[in-house]
Design a protein around this motif. Structure first.
Motif, PDB file in Angstrom:
ATOM      1  N   ALA A 122       0.809  -1.215   0.000  1.00 59.56           N
ATOM      2  CA  ALA A 122       0.000   0.000   0.000  1.00 59.56           C
ATOM      3  C   ALA A 122       0.849   1.274   0.000  1.00 59.56           C
ATOM      4  CB  ALA A 122      -0.922   0.004   1.214  1.00 59.56           C
ATOM      5  N   LEU A 123       1.952   1.286   0.758  1.00 59.40           N
ATOM      6  CA  LEU A 123       2.737   2.510   0.858  1.00 59.40           C
ATOM      7  C   LEU A 123       3.360   2.933  -0.469  1.00 59.40           C
ATOM      8  CD1 LEU A 123       4.434   2.068   4.366  1.00 59.40           C
ATOM      9  CD2 LEU A 123       2.494   3.538   3.729  1.00 59.40           C
ATOM     10  N   ILE A 140       2.881   3.013 -12.828  1.00 60.81           N
ATOM     11  CA  ILE A 140       2.046   2.098 -12.056  1.00 60.81           C
ATOM     12  C   ILE A 140       2.407   0.632 -12.324  1.00 60.81           C
ATOM     13  CG2 ILE A 140      -0.320   1.319 -11.676  1.00 60.81           C
ATOM     14  CD1 ILE A 140       0.292   3.979 -10.412  1.00 60.81           C
ATOM     15  N   ASN A 141       2.788   0.294 -13.549  1.00 68.84           N
ATOM     16  CA  ASN A 141       3.039  -1.111 -13.895  1.00 68.84           C
ATOM     17  C   ASN A 141       4.077  -1.790 -13.001  1.00 68.84           C
ATOM     18  OD1 ASN A 141       1.117  -1.396 -15.890  1.00 68.84           O
ATOM     19  ND2 ASN A 141       2.497  -0.769 -17.542  1.00 68.84           N
ATOM     20  N   PRO A 142       5.199  -1.135 -12.668  1.00 78.09           N
ATOM     21  CA  PRO A 142       6.143  -1.809 -11.741  1.00 78.09           C
ATOM     22  C   PRO A 142       5.527  -2.137 -10.386  1.00 78.09           C
ATOM     23  CG  PRO A 142       7.212   0.028 -12.841  1.00 78.09           C
ATOM     24  CD  PRO A 142       5.761   0.124 -13.164  1.00 78.09           C
ATOM     25  N   LEU A 143       4.563  -1.334  -9.939  1.00 79.73           N
ATOM     26  CA  LEU A 143       3.918  -1.610  -8.659  1.00 79.73           C
ATOM     27  C   LEU A 143       3.043  -2.857  -8.735  1.00 79.73           C
ATOM     28  CD1 LEU A 143       2.932   2.011  -7.598  1.00 79.73           C
ATOM     29  CD2 LEU A 143       4.927   0.679  -6.917  1.00 79.73           C
ATOM     30  N   PHE A 144       2.449  -3.108  -9.900  1.00 76.11           N
ATOM     31  CA  PHE A 144       1.678  -4.337 -10.068  1.00 76.11           C
ATOM     32  C   PHE A 144       2.590  -5.568  -9.969  1.00 76.11           C
ATOM     33  CE2 PHE A 144      -1.467  -1.684 -12.613  1.00 76.11           C
ATOM     34  CZ  PHE A 144      -2.372  -1.621 -11.565  1.00 76.11           C
ATOM     35  N   SER A 145       3.796  -5.425 -10.496  1.00 81.45           N
ATOM     36  CA  SER A 145       4.762  -6.526 -10.386  1.00 81.45           C
ATOM     37  C   SER A 145       5.135  -6.773  -8.933  1.00 81.45           C
ATOM     38  CB  SER A 145       6.014  -6.199 -11.213  1.00 81.45           C
ATOM     39  OG  SER A 145       6.982  -7.214 -11.087  1.00 81.45           O
TER      40      SER A 145
END
Length: 318
Positions: free
Chosen positions: A33-34, A73-78
């Motif tokens: 989340a952070l 955002i895509n790296p955060l999905f990984s």
């Protein structure tokens, strides 16, 4: 049903265990989340459009944001996928400690023994997870493939409503199959713990026969746990609809409700595994099949014939 209440009292009587598991879940949630919060704070560019999401999901706001900030955002999905895998591993890891807690008679929770049991059984339970996952793919995937093929075959003959009920029927079969396999997996964990079984496939087979012979006391109670969890989610959505998050007070209230739901899910998981442990102890175990011994024919050794010295001295006759 009496077993459910007994194991519920045991679960509620282990608050340190529940808070420990909740703390692990909270830490994993914050790790995901952070970074999302910090990235969203940078990418929103002080836009007030996100405040509209408090009243309900708006796909237009989501699509506009992803079109502009997809690379960030895509790296955060990984990262989220990796944390999901870590959560699954920790769920398998703590199973040994949970079972140890239900096997103990003393009321005090020993965190040292808890971690020791987790480490001792994690290898076995990981192999069992692999076996269960293969059965889920085979059993659940079968209904999905059949449902897709039948949907394609009947697409020109049925209305949309008819196709919906066909899909719903196959999804129900998929859900029942998957939950049945997961139920067997829980009893296989208990079997490996109580009987020091090391073979994952053998334990899964023995647990499967046990569940099939006692479906009401095993899978029936497992469905009760699932329905309880579904009821908790239903209550959460009703509360979410009733509370309009238009200020910090209501946002804080919904945060408390959400974390209460997470804590309840942790307790439900402990309760479910403890119920499987208790039920396994009272169910009659199948008697192992004893293979009949094959009688071997006695080998009769020839009796030596006594020969006199005079006969030995005579030459052999052709």
């Amino acid at each position: 049903m009496n077993t459910l209440f007994v194991t519920l009292r045991q679960t509620l009587g282990s608050p340190r265990l529940l808070w420990l598991l909740y703390g692990i879940t909270l830490v994993l949630g914050l790790l995901a989340a952070l970074p999302f919060y910090n990235t969203l704070k940078v990418e929103d560019q002080n836009s007030l459009a996100f405040l509209n999401l408090l009243n309900g999901f708006d796909y237009t706001i989501y699509s506009d944001f992803m079109h502009r900030s997809e690379r960030a955002i895509n790296p955060l999905f990984s990262v989220g996928r990796w944390l999901g895998g870590l959560y699954i591993f920790l769920s398998v890891f703590v199973a040994g400690g949970i079972l140890l807690r239900f096997s103990q008679t003393r009321p005090r929770f020993d965190i040292g023994m808890f971690w020791q049991a987790c480490s001792q059984y994690v290898g076995r339970f990981l192999r069992l997870f692999g076996v269960s996952f293969l059965f889920v793919l085979a059993g659940g995937g079968l209904w999905l493939v059949l449902g897709t093929l039948i949907h394609i075959a009947l697409e020109d003959k049925f209305t949309e409503r008819g196709l919906f009920w066909v899909g719903a029927s196959f999804f129900a079969l998929f859900a029942l199959t998957v939950t049945f396999i997961l139920c067997i997996g829980d009893y296989a964990k208990v079997l490996m713990f109580r009987e020091d079984e090391r073979g994952a496939l053998r334990a899964f087979g023995r647990a499967g026969r046990l569940v099939l012979r006692n479906p009401g006391k095993t899978y029936g109670l497992y469905l009760v746990m699932i329905l309880t969890g579904t009821g908790l989610f239903g209550m959460y959505f009703l509360i979410d609809e009733a509370i309009t998050m238009n200020g910090w007070l209501t946002i804080l209230l919904m945060l408390v409700v959400q974390q209460s739901l997470v804590f309840a899910r942790v307790g439900l998981k402990v309760w479910s595994l403890g119920t499987a442990y208790a039920i396994y102890g009272i169910l009659p175990k199948p008697v192992p099949v004893v293979r009949p011994m094959v009688k071997q024919e006695a080998v009769v050794e020839p009796t030596p014939i006594a020969v006199s010295e005079e006969e030995k001295s005579q030459p052999p006759v052709d």
